[in-house]
Design an enzyme around this catalytic site. Structure first.
Site, PDB file in Angstrom:
ATOM      1  N   ASN A   1       0.799  -1.223   0.000  1.00 48.16           N
ATOM      2  CA  ASN A   1       0.000   0.000   0.000  1.00 48.16           C
ATOM      3  C   ASN A   1       0.832   1.275   0.000  1.00 48.16           C
ATOM      4  OD1 ASN A   1      -1.573  -2.102   2.117  1.00 48.16           O
ATOM      5  ND2 ASN A   1      -2.700  -1.378   0.323  1.00 48.16           N
TER       6      ASN A   1
ATOM      7  N   ILE B   1       0.923   6.924  -0.171  1.00 46.21           N
ATOM      8  CA  ILE B   1       0.305   5.938   0.701  1.00 46.21           C
ATOM      9  C   ILE B   1      -1.148   5.739   0.306  1.00 46.21           C
ATOM     10  CG2 ILE B   1      -0.293   5.375   3.076  1.00 46.21           C
ATOM     11  CD1 ILE B   1       1.944   7.502   3.810  1.00 46.21           C
ATOM     12  N   CYS B   2      -1.579   4.489   0.252  1.00 40.90           N
ATOM     13  CA  CYS B   2      -2.985   4.192  -0.021  1.00 40.90           C
ATOM     14  C   CYS B   2      -3.635   3.778   1.283  1.00 40.90           C
ATOM     15  CB  CYS B   2      -3.105   3.080  -1.055  1.00 40.90           C
ATOM     16  SG  CYS B   2      -4.796   2.705  -1.466  1.00 40.90           S
ATOM     17  N   LEU B   3      -4.315   4.715   1.904  1.00 45.25           N
ATOM     18  CA  LEU B   3      -4.964   4.424   3.186  1.00 45.25           C
ATOM     19  C   LEU B   3      -6.266   5.221   3.207  1.00 45.25           C
ATOM     20  CD1 LEU B   3      -4.714   3.070   5.954  1.00 45.25           C
ATOM     21  CD2 LEU B   3      -3.533   5.099   6.770  1.00 45.25           C
TER      22      LEU B   3
ATOM     23  N   GLN C   1      -1.316   0.175  -3.641  1.00 47.31           N
ATOM     24  CA  GLN C   1      -0.772   1.401  -4.214  1.00 47.31           C
ATOM     25  C   GLN C   1       0.308   1.015  -5.213  1.00 47.31           C
ATOM     26  OE1 GLN C   1      -1.553   4.667  -3.498  1.00 47.31           O
ATOM     27  NE2 GLN C   1      -0.031   5.439  -4.925  1.00 47.31           N
TER      28      GLN C   1
END
Lengths: 405, 228
Positions: B80, B88-90, B123
């Site tokens: 991610n 960042i993929c959050l 990500q």
């Protein structure tokens, strides 16, 4: 306030938070109490607290700002709407009291800790009392004053001139001071109040001794005392009016309706602003955000209890500060981007230019940052792009310079 | 608004300073209180254990009503997190943001993201593929990156945490895989006549993986190899 030096700003004491209190091991519950009285959005003590349908509480203005982004409670994500706000006067009262108590509590804690440390060094009982008394008297007196404000002050003066003789009035006035100290009594014979310690002497002299004494003292000042009483009365009335007028003005205010800007023309929005005595300068988006902000400020102010409401002039001042902040923040990034950034990275730029000159047609010094992250998601590993595509070139430069630098 | 934002950021920084137990740090990067550097330690019992990870924090104008912008400064090998940019993929950094979240709680969320990757919402597709196909190999690479970039302990590649015991024969291949590279690419440049370790080093630096490969011309790699 906009302060430019962040270090100074971090050390500034006017910003309070729950960590001003020692941890719960030293003072149980105080940090949690301070935290409980703070809005979870702005982390300030609640201003005009409102409750959403889910029961969570926020400052009215914070909740309005949040719901315009997303119509849900920021804590539990349950649906929420501005129309279903309910004011929370109990919380407001608690916060008002805590604002008074907070500095006092902090001072007492400080002194208690000081005492503990000095006591452990050497026990000096004489010093233990001294710092306590001024603290108490200091802190109690403002509270008494505020209580005095709540009760309309002139009532005592109003009784005096109604039926009694001026002399009586003055005497009552002087006696009322001693009354407060609980040491005066009403003479059973003449009905005047007399200091407890002098009541026997007063009776022994057939109710003359004390009145002669006080009369002699006050005879010269009776006229001015009378004047004082009247002016006090008038002042009280005047200041009462001063306070009442804005309150009446505020109470008469009703919440502003929300406008649906999409169906309004620029001119109509300008008219809306003009109706509120606001500036009508700027483009459409500025006009809309200005009106939105004003409606939020205005309506949030109405969620305060009437006594705490701000006056229109104060709201306008807040509005002006907000606009200045917006203008400043809009200018800032530009300034940093062009002049500062170029100066700070001059050496790096020159190095890149030098390299580009050395190998013509290979590299260009500008490097768009976002292309790298975008390309991550596209997973096409077997295709090799044409050599010399400008976007890819810059990317590799970015990577290498990062590593070397 | 701006004033409220400044006050809130101030409190959040103070809060982090006063809380020693969370091991989360926030510092100023430049003269702006809205550009910060967050850092935390890698969570225990993960490939990131022992590393110290730095995060670039930018606070937008309409904070806290808009989410903070965060990206890793330290390179992280994680499904991610973009291996190139640190993006960042959050969810809470995007549409699940709530103004009741703070810088500290967001950094703690990042820390726990390192514990529990979400390969289904990646990500970095390459890393996610690696994670899905071979967990142990992925963990080796993540550990290697933690060592190289985040100052973590040197990975004992011969016995990587007991996950792949007694497979000395794959030790050579591991060196390539651990660096997150493709063996074919390494072989290709090794065939030109460069030292294998050098090739691995350069390709790792260039992030010669996945979609990035299409952007890195061979000339560039050779040029770097000659410089090395």
């Amino acid at each position: 306030m906009w302060k430019n030096d962040p270090k100074e700003l971090l050390n500034s004491t006017d910003i309070q938070d729950p960590t001003d209190f020692p941890p719960s091991s030293t003072t149980p519950g105080l940090r949690a109490l301070d935290n409980a009285l703070r809005c979870k959005i702005c982390q300030e003590l609640y201003e005009a607290p409102v409750v959403l349908t889910c029961g969570h509480c926020f400052c009215s203005l914070c909740a309005r700002n949040q719901l315009s982004e997303k119509p849900a409670c920021p804590t539990c994500w349950k649906e929420a709407a501005i129309s279903s706000f309910r004011v929370n006067p109990a919380m407001e009262e608690a916060v008002t009291a805590w604002k008074d108590a907070r500095p006092f509590v902090l001072r007492v804690i400080d002194e208690a800790i000081d005492l503990r440390t000095t006591a452990s060094e050497s026990s000096r009982p004489a010093k233990r009392h001294k710092p306590d008394t001024p603290v108490l008297s200091n802190s109690v007196s403002p509270r008494k004053q505020s209580r005095g404000h709540d009760n309309p002050g002139p009532s005592r003066g109003r009784d005096g001139p109604d039926g009694n003789t001026p002399n009586d009035d003055v005497e009552q006035d002087t006696c009322s001071n001693t009354n407060n100290s609980k040491s005066s009594v009403e003479c059973p014979v003449c009905g005047k109040s007399v200091p407890m310690t002098k009541i026997n002497a007063h009776l022994d002299t057939n109710c003359k001794h004390y009145s002669i004494l006080s009369g002699g003292k006050n005879a010269s000042s009776s006229k001015s005392g009378q004047k004082d009483a009247w002016s006090k009365l008038l002042d009280g009335k005047r200041s009462g009016k001063d306070k009442e007028r804005p309150e009446a003005e505020v109470e008469a205010m009703s919440p502003l309706p929300k406008a649906s800007y999409t169906v309004l023309k620029d001119k109509q929005i300008r008219d809306l602003l003009a109706a509120q005595d606001l500036s009508t300068a700027g483009d459409r988006s500025q006009l809309i955000s200005r009106h939105e902000r004003w409606v939020a400020l205005y309506n949030a102010n109405l969620d305060r209890s009437p006594a705490l409401r701000k006056r229109l002039a104060e709201l306008r001042l807040e509005m002006r500060r907000w606009e200045e902040d917006r203008r400043a923040s809009r200018k800032d990034p530009l300034k940093i981007d062009i002049t500062e950034y170029r100066r700070a990275n001059k050496a790096e730029f020159e190095r890149l230019v030098q390299r580009a000159r050395g190998k013509p047609g290979q590299e260009s010094p500008r490097a768009p940052d976002s292309s790298a992250s975008l390309s991550d998601r596209a997973a096409s590993c077997d295709l090799r792009g044409p050599v010399g595509a400008s976007g890819s070139e810059t990317d590799t430069i970015l990577v290498t310079s990062d590593v070397e630098g | 608004m701006s004033d409220a934002r400044l006050r809130r950021v101030n409190k959040e920084i103070a809060d982090c300073k006063n809380d020693k137990s969370s091991n989360i740090n926030i510092e100023l990067i430049d003269n702006s209180p809205f550009h910060l550097l967050g850092s935390f330690d890698g969570p225990q019992d993960t490939p990131y254990d022992g590393g110290h990870f730095e995060v670039d924090i930018v606070i937008p104008d309409s904070y806290p009503f808009q989410p903070v912008k965060m990206k890793f400064i330290t390179k992280v090998y994680h499904p991610n997190v973009s291996s190139a940019s640190g993006a960042i993929c959050l969810d809470i950094l995007k549409d699940a943001w709530s103004p009741v979240l703070t810088l500290k709680s967001t950094l703690i969320s990042l820390q726990s993201l390192l514990c529990s990757p979400e390969p289904n919402d990646p990500q970095d597709a390459e890393v996610a593929k690696h994670y899905m196909t071979s967990r142990t190999s992925f963990e080796d690479t993540a550990r290697y990156w933690t060592h190289v970039y985040a100052g973590g302990p040197a990975p004992t590649s011969a016995t990587p945490g007991g996950a792949v015991p007694g497979k000395a024969s794959v030790a050579v291949r591991d060196e390539v895989a651990i660096a997150g590279l493709n063996k074919a690419h390494v072989d290709q440049f090794e065939a030109i006549g460069f030292e294998r370790s050098k090739v691995i080093d350069v390709l790792r630096r260039l992030n010669y993986r996945g979609a990035n490969i299409s952007k890195i011309p061979d000339d560039k790699v050779v040029e770097e190899l000659l410089k090395a």
